[in-house]
Scaffold this active site. Structure first.
Site, PDB file in Angstrom:
ATOM      1  N   ALA A  32       0.817  -1.221   0.000  1.00 15.50           N
ATOM      2  CA  ALA A  32       0.000   0.000   0.000  1.00 15.50           C
ATOM      3  C   ALA A  32       0.850   1.270   0.000  1.00 15.50           C
ATOM      4  CB  ALA A  32      -0.915  -0.003   1.222  1.00 15.50           C
ATOM      5  N   ALA A  77       2.448  -5.028   7.294  1.00 12.20           N
ATOM      6  CA  ALA A  77       1.941  -4.743   8.646  1.00 12.20           C
ATOM      7  C   ALA A  77       2.199  -3.290   8.976  1.00 12.20           C
ATOM      8  CB  ALA A  77       2.665  -5.618   9.674  1.00 12.20           C
ATOM      9  N   THR A 118       6.153 -11.826  15.008  1.00 11.90           N
ATOM     10  CA  THR A 118       7.166 -11.247  15.897  1.00 11.90           C
ATOM     11  C   THR A 118       7.199 -11.948  17.255  1.00 11.90           C
ATOM     12  OG1 THR A 118       7.624  -9.247  17.185  1.00 11.90           O
ATOM     13  CG2 THR A 118       5.377  -9.532  16.479  1.00 11.90           C
ATOM     14  N   ASP A 119       8.340 -11.885  17.908  1.00 13.61           N
ATOM     15  CA  ASP A 119       8.443 -12.436  19.274  1.00 13.61           C
ATOM     16  C   ASP A 119       7.688 -11.573  20.289  1.00 13.61           C
ATOM     17  OD1 ASP A 119      10.181 -10.265  19.210  1.00 13.61           O
ATOM     18  OD2 ASP A 119      11.924 -11.368  19.966  1.00 13.61           O
ATOM     19  N   GLU A 120       7.275 -10.355  19.872  1.00 13.23           N
ATOM     20  CA  GLU A 120       6.572  -9.476  20.822  1.00 13.23           C
ATOM     21  C   GLU A 120       5.215 -10.035  21.234  1.00 13.23           C
ATOM     22  OE1 GLU A 120       6.583  -5.294  20.175  1.00 13.23           O
ATOM     23  OE2 GLU A 120       8.546  -5.316  19.225  1.00 13.23           O
ATOM     24  N   TYR A 145       0.501  -2.764  18.988  1.00 13.56           N
ATOM     25  CA  TYR A 145       1.163  -3.474  17.877  1.00 13.56           C
ATOM     26  C   TYR A 145       1.194  -4.976  18.147  1.00 13.56           C
ATOM     27  CZ  TYR A 145       5.048  -5.627  15.358  1.00 13.56           C
ATOM     28  OH  TYR A 145       5.829  -6.503  14.623  1.00 13.56           O
ATOM     29  N   LYS A 149      -0.628  -8.239  16.258  1.00  9.86           N
ATOM     30  CA  LYS A 149       0.143  -9.330  15.654  1.00  9.86           C
ATOM     31  C   LYS A 149      -0.270 -10.657  16.299  1.00  9.86           C
ATOM     32  CE  LYS A 149       2.982  -9.232  12.962  1.00  9.86           C
ATOM     33  NZ  LYS A 149       2.961  -9.263  11.471  1.00  9.86           N
ATOM     34  N   LEU A 201      18.373   7.739  23.502  1.00  5.38           N
ATOM     35  CA  LEU A 201      18.166   6.461  24.194  1.00  5.38           C
ATOM     36  C   LEU A 201      16.948   6.578  25.102  1.00  5.38           C
ATOM     37  CD1 LEU A 201      19.573   3.680  24.531  1.00  5.38           C
ATOM     38  CD2 LEU A 201      20.810   4.659  26.468  1.00  5.38           C
ATOM     39  N   TYR A 202      16.005   5.651  24.960  1.00  6.69           N
ATOM     40  CA  TYR A 202      14.811   5.686  25.816  1.00  6.69           C
ATOM     41  C   TYR A 202      15.195   5.260  27.235  1.00  6.69           C
ATOM     42  CZ  TYR A 202      11.805   5.674  21.586  1.00  6.69           C
ATOM     43  OH  TYR A 202      11.186   5.958  20.399  1.00  6.69           O
TER      44      TYR A 202
HETATM   45  P1  NAD Z   1       7.855  -2.091   7.669  1.00  7.26           P
HETATM   46  O1  NAD Z   1       7.023  -1.169   8.478  1.00  7.26           O
HETATM   47  O2  NAD Z   1       9.246  -1.672   7.295  1.00  7.26           O
HETATM   48  O3  NAD Z   1       7.101  -2.439   6.304  1.00  7.26           O
HETATM   49  C1  NAD Z   1       5.736  -2.743   6.256  1.00  7.26           C
HETATM   50  C2  NAD Z   1       5.297  -2.699   4.802  1.00  7.26           C
HETATM   51  O4  NAD Z   1       3.882  -3.059   4.753  1.00  7.26           O
HETATM   52  C3  NAD Z   1       5.414  -1.307   4.164  1.00  7.26           C
HETATM   53  O5  NAD Z   1       5.978  -1.413   2.866  1.00  7.26           O
HETATM   54  C4  NAD Z   1       3.965  -0.809   4.074  1.00  7.26           C
HETATM   55  O6  NAD Z   1       3.721   0.069   2.988  1.00  7.26           O
HETATM   56  C5  NAD Z   1       3.219  -2.133   3.908  1.00  7.26           C
HETATM   57  N1  NAD Z   1       1.811  -2.029   4.353  1.00  7.26           N
HETATM   58  C6  NAD Z   1       1.347  -1.502   5.515  1.00  7.26           C
HETATM   59  N2  NAD Z   1       0.000  -1.558   5.548  1.00  7.26           N
HETATM   60  C7  NAD Z   1      -0.388  -2.170   4.396  1.00  7.26           C
HETATM   61  C8  NAD Z   1      -1.641  -2.530   3.858  1.00  7.26           C
HETATM   62  N3  NAD Z   1      -2.790  -2.283   4.517  1.00  7.26           N
HETATM   63  N4  NAD Z   1      -1.686  -3.144   2.658  1.00  7.26           N
HETATM   64  C9  NAD Z   1      -0.540  -3.402   1.974  1.00  7.26           C
HETATM   65  N5  NAD Z   1       0.684  -3.069   2.434  1.00  7.26           N
HETATM   66  C10 NAD Z   1       0.759  -2.460   3.631  1.00  7.26           C
HETATM   67  O7  NAD Z   1       7.868  -3.460   8.462  1.00  7.26           O
HETATM   68  P2  NAD Z   1       9.050  -4.551   8.619  1.00  7.26           P
HETATM   69  O8  NAD Z   1       9.931  -4.148   9.730  1.00  7.26           O
HETATM   70  O9  NAD Z   1       9.599  -4.846   7.291  1.00  7.26           O
HETATM   71  O10 NAD Z   1       8.190  -5.806   9.132  1.00  7.26           O
HETATM   72  C11 NAD Z   1       7.662  -6.754   8.225  1.00  7.26           C
HETATM   73  C12 NAD Z   1       6.967  -7.855   8.986  1.00  7.26           C
HETATM   74  O11 NAD Z   1       7.894  -8.505   9.848  1.00  7.26           O
HETATM   75  C13 NAD Z   1       5.832  -7.357   9.888  1.00  7.26           C
HETATM   76  O12 NAD Z   1       4.775  -8.276   9.806  1.00  7.26           O
HETATM   77  C14 NAD Z   1       6.457  -7.342  11.285  1.00  7.26           C
HETATM   78  O13 NAD Z   1       5.459  -7.541  12.254  1.00  7.26           O
HETATM   79  C15 NAD Z   1       7.409  -8.503  11.201  1.00  7.26           C
HETATM   80  N6  NAD Z   1       8.594  -8.456  12.066  1.00  7.26           N
HETATM   81  C16 NAD Z   1       9.411  -7.354  12.046  1.00  7.26           C
HETATM   82  C17 NAD Z   1      10.587  -7.358  12.818  1.00  7.26           C
HETATM   83  C18 NAD Z   1      11.549  -6.189  12.812  1.00  7.26           C
HETATM   84  O14 NAD Z   1      12.503  -6.175  13.588  1.00  7.26           O
HETATM   85  N7  NAD Z   1      11.376  -5.182  11.960  1.00  7.26           N
HETATM   86  C19 NAD Z   1      10.891  -8.476  13.608  1.00  7.26           C
HETATM   87  C20 NAD Z   1      10.003  -9.564  13.614  1.00  7.26           C
HETATM   88  C21 NAD Z   1       8.878  -9.543  12.821  1.00  7.26           C
HETATM   89  O1  DAU Z   2      11.124  -8.011  18.376  1.00  6.84           O
HETATM   90  C1  DAU Z   2      10.622  -7.799  17.102  1.00  6.84           C
HETATM   91  C2  DAU Z   2      10.101  -6.385  16.947  1.00  6.84           C
HETATM   92  O2  DAU Z   2      11.238  -5.532  16.900  1.00  6.84           O
HETATM   93  C3  DAU Z   2       9.249  -6.201  15.700  1.00  6.84           C
HETATM   94  O3  DAU Z   2       8.072  -6.966  15.838  1.00  6.84           O
HETATM   95  C4  DAU Z   2       8.865  -4.728  15.488  1.00  6.84           C
HETATM   96  O4  DAU Z   2       8.169  -4.584  14.269  1.00  6.84           O
HETATM   97  C5  DAU Z   2      10.147  -3.918  15.456  1.00  6.84           C
HETATM   98  O5  DAU Z   2       9.819  -2.537  15.333  1.00  6.84           O
HETATM   99  C6  DAU Z   2      10.963  -4.161  16.724  1.00  6.84           C
HETATM  100  O6  DAU Z   2      10.273  -3.633  17.876  1.00  6.84           O
HETATM  101  P1  DAU Z   2      11.029  -2.782  19.007  1.00  6.84           P
HETATM  102  O7  DAU Z   2      10.044  -1.941  19.685  1.00  6.84           O
HETATM  103  O8  DAU Z   2      11.905  -3.664  19.824  1.00  6.84           O
HETATM  104  O9  DAU Z   2      11.997  -1.916  18.035  1.00  6.84           O
HETATM  105  P2  DAU Z   2      12.456  -0.371  18.012  1.00  6.84           P
HETATM  106  O10 DAU Z   2      13.473  -0.277  16.917  1.00  6.84           O
HETATM  107  O11 DAU Z   2      11.314   0.565  17.989  1.00  6.84           O
HETATM  108  O12 DAU Z   2      13.194  -0.217  19.409  1.00  6.84           O
HETATM  109  C7  DAU Z   2      14.221  -1.101  19.825  1.00  6.84           C
HETATM  110  C8  DAU Z   2      14.589  -0.728  21.255  1.00  6.84           C
HETATM  111  O13 DAU Z   2      15.242   0.541  21.260  1.00  6.84           O
HETATM  112  C9  DAU Z   2      13.389  -0.585  22.159  1.00  6.84           C
HETATM  113  O14 DAU Z   2      13.729  -1.086  23.453  1.00  6.84           O
HETATM  114  C10 DAU Z   2      13.150   0.931  22.234  1.00  6.84           C
HETATM  115  C11 DAU Z   2      14.546   1.494  22.082  1.00  6.84           C
HETATM  116  N1  DAU Z   2      14.660   2.798  21.385  1.00  6.84           N
HETATM  117  C12 DAU Z   2      14.004   2.964  20.205  1.00  6.84           C
HETATM  118  C13 DAU Z   2      14.126   4.163  19.503  1.00  6.84           C
HETATM  119  C14 DAU Z   2      13.412   4.374  18.197  1.00  6.84           C
HETATM  120  C15 DAU Z   2      15.486   3.797  21.913  1.00  6.84           C
HETATM  121  O15 DAU Z   2      16.106   3.636  22.990  1.00  6.84           O
HETATM  122  N2  DAU Z   2      15.621   4.968  21.210  1.00  6.84           N
HETATM  123  C16 DAU Z   2      14.969   5.194  20.043  1.00  6.84           C
HETATM  124  O16 DAU Z   2      15.151   6.282  19.455  1.00  6.84           O
END
Ligand code: NAD
Ligand code: DAU
Length: 329
Positions: A32, A77, A118-120, A145, A149, A201-202
């Site tokens: 999308a 997602a 995700t592991d979340e 989120y 999931k 850093l959060y």
């Molecule tokens: P991202 O946010 O980078 O990408 C999501 C993509 O989905 C985008 O291209 C967006 O345009 C598309 N999208 C969103 N809503 C849509 C809709 N309604 N229809 C069609 N497309 C749509 O996400 P990511 O980090 O690449 O994560 C991908 C998948 O992996 C997710 O399901 C997420 O839960 C899972 N995941 C992510 C992580 C991580 O660390 N990033 C870890 C474990 C699992």
């Molecule tokens: O565990 C898998 C998940 O990992 C995925 O399902 C999610 O899609 C992905 O976004 C990620 O989730 P987190 O919340 O762990 O990721 P994020 O990158 O947002 O943050 C990682 C850690 O860093 C978290 O403890 C929050 C912290 N953080 C994040 C940001 C953006 C900071 O300390 N400073 C920051 O600026």
């Protein structure tokens, strides 16, 4: 193969990985192009992929695309926890209704389906516990989120059991690598340093995440597609757990900055303490092993990628930081 979310971080890497390692696949991407999607992430393979700009909640479109494919890999997602705390509505729509829409199409056309999660969904672990998540861990999501999931995973399990849908599921730990949106922890800090801003850093930075390179995640998805048992869930993770502070210090070191050149900002509400996956099932049953075993080297590669590809991330940076400023982070 129909890849949803193929213009996002993991999906775009998956499409590139697939065409590199499994060149006979014929790929359609459905995305999308939300704020998180960027079609330019598919530029290196643009002439080998059919791109459909559309929504996974669009029943007719999804039905047509699923009918044309053999296998669906579902990445699309709303993926960012901070956004879900601010406005959960798109998370319910895309993550729950979108998955439901795909499952119904897959059921009608009897297609193979892999669900990326995700592991979340398991909630969090104590910082000092020996324990890790396993495929048997009870679901206990904390954020909007992770709740959406978790709901999507439950739909998949129910569609396997009730309708015999040929699905597998994977729950991966935190990913890093190229094409990750600058809202996420590692790219946010790397690009802050590249634009001359201080990393953020959060809280105290003691929360722990398990970092897996996106190539290793995508390798695991292929192992599951090829050899995974229908109806089964596989946990994916490198085993490399680090506190956020350790990661930030490593980024600063790799980028030649003092280890304390960052600021603390307000913490995320309900911030999960620790995620860690026991990936024994994936390793023993399917023979998967991460190839990025040195986090420092993987991070250095990632930093190099962001240095060399400002054209890709710069257009997203200002808007992302403006949103963080409005949240006080
Ligand atoms: P991202 O946010 O980078 O990408 C999501 C993509 O989905 C985008 O291209 C967006 O345009 C598309 N999208 C969103 N809503 C849509 C809709 N309604 N229809 C069609 N497309 C749509 O996400 P990511 O980090 O690449 O994560 C991908 C998948 O992996 C997710 O399901 C997420 O839960 C899972 N995941 C992510 C992580 C991580 O660390 N990033 C870890 C474990 C699992
Ligand atoms: O565990 C898998 C998940 O990992 C995925 O399902 C999610 O899609 C992905 O976004 C990620 O989730 P987190 O919340 O762990 O990721 P994020 O990158 O947002 O943050 C990682 C850690 O860093 C978290 O403890 C929050 C912290 N953080 C994040 C940001 C953006 C900071 O300390 N400073 C920051 O600026």
């Amino acid at each position: 193969m129909l890849v949803t979310g193929g213009a996002g971080f993991i999906g775009a890497n998956f499409v590139q990985h697939t065409l590199r390692n499994h060149p006979t696949y014929d790929i359609t991407v459905l995305d999308a192009l939300t704020y998180a999607g960027d079609r330019r992430a598919l530029e290196p393979v643009a002439d080998r992929v059919r791109f459909v700009h559309g929504d996974i909640c669009d029943t007719d479109l999804v039905d047509r695309l699923v009918a044309e494919c053999d296998v669906v890999v579902h990445f699309a997602a709303e993926s960012h926890v901070d956004n879900s705390l601010h406005d959960p509505a798109p998370f319910v729509r895309t993550n729950v209704t979108g998955t439901f829409t795909l499952l119904e199409a897959v059921r009608r056309h009897d297609r193979r389906y892999h669900h990326v999660s995700t592991d979340e969904v398991f909630g969090d672990l104590a910082l000092d516990a020996e324990q890790k998540f396993t495929e048997e861990t009870r679901y206990d999501p904390s954020s909007p989120y992770s709740a959406t999931k978790a709901a999507s995973d439950m739909l998949v399990r129910a569609w396997v059991r009730s309708y015999g849908v040929r699905a597998t599921l994977s729950n991966c730990a935190n990913n890093y690598g190229p094409y990750q949106h600058v809202e996420k922890f590692i790219p946010r800090q790397v690009t802050n340093l590249l634009v001359g801003a201080r990393p953020k850093l959060y809280g105290a930075g003691l929360n722990v995440r398990e970092w897996t390179h996106v190539e290793d995640h995508n390798d695991a998805v292929h192992a599951i597609l090829e050899r995974g048992r229908i109806g089964e869930t596989y946990l994916i993770g490198s085993g490399d757990e680090r506190s956020n502070r350790e990661i930030l210090e490593l980024v600063l070191e790799v980028m030649g900055q003092p280890r304390d050149a960052y600021e603390h900002v307000s913490d995320r509400p309900g911030h999960d303490l620790r995620y860690a996956n026991d990936s024994t099932k994936l390793r023993t049953e399917l023979g998967w092993r991460p190839s990025y075993v040195e986090l420092r080297a993987g991070l250095a590669d990632t930093v190099d990628w962001y240095r060399a590809n400002e054209w890709w991330w710069k257009p997203h940076k200002e808007r992302t930081e403006a949103r963080y400023r409005s949240l006080g982070r």
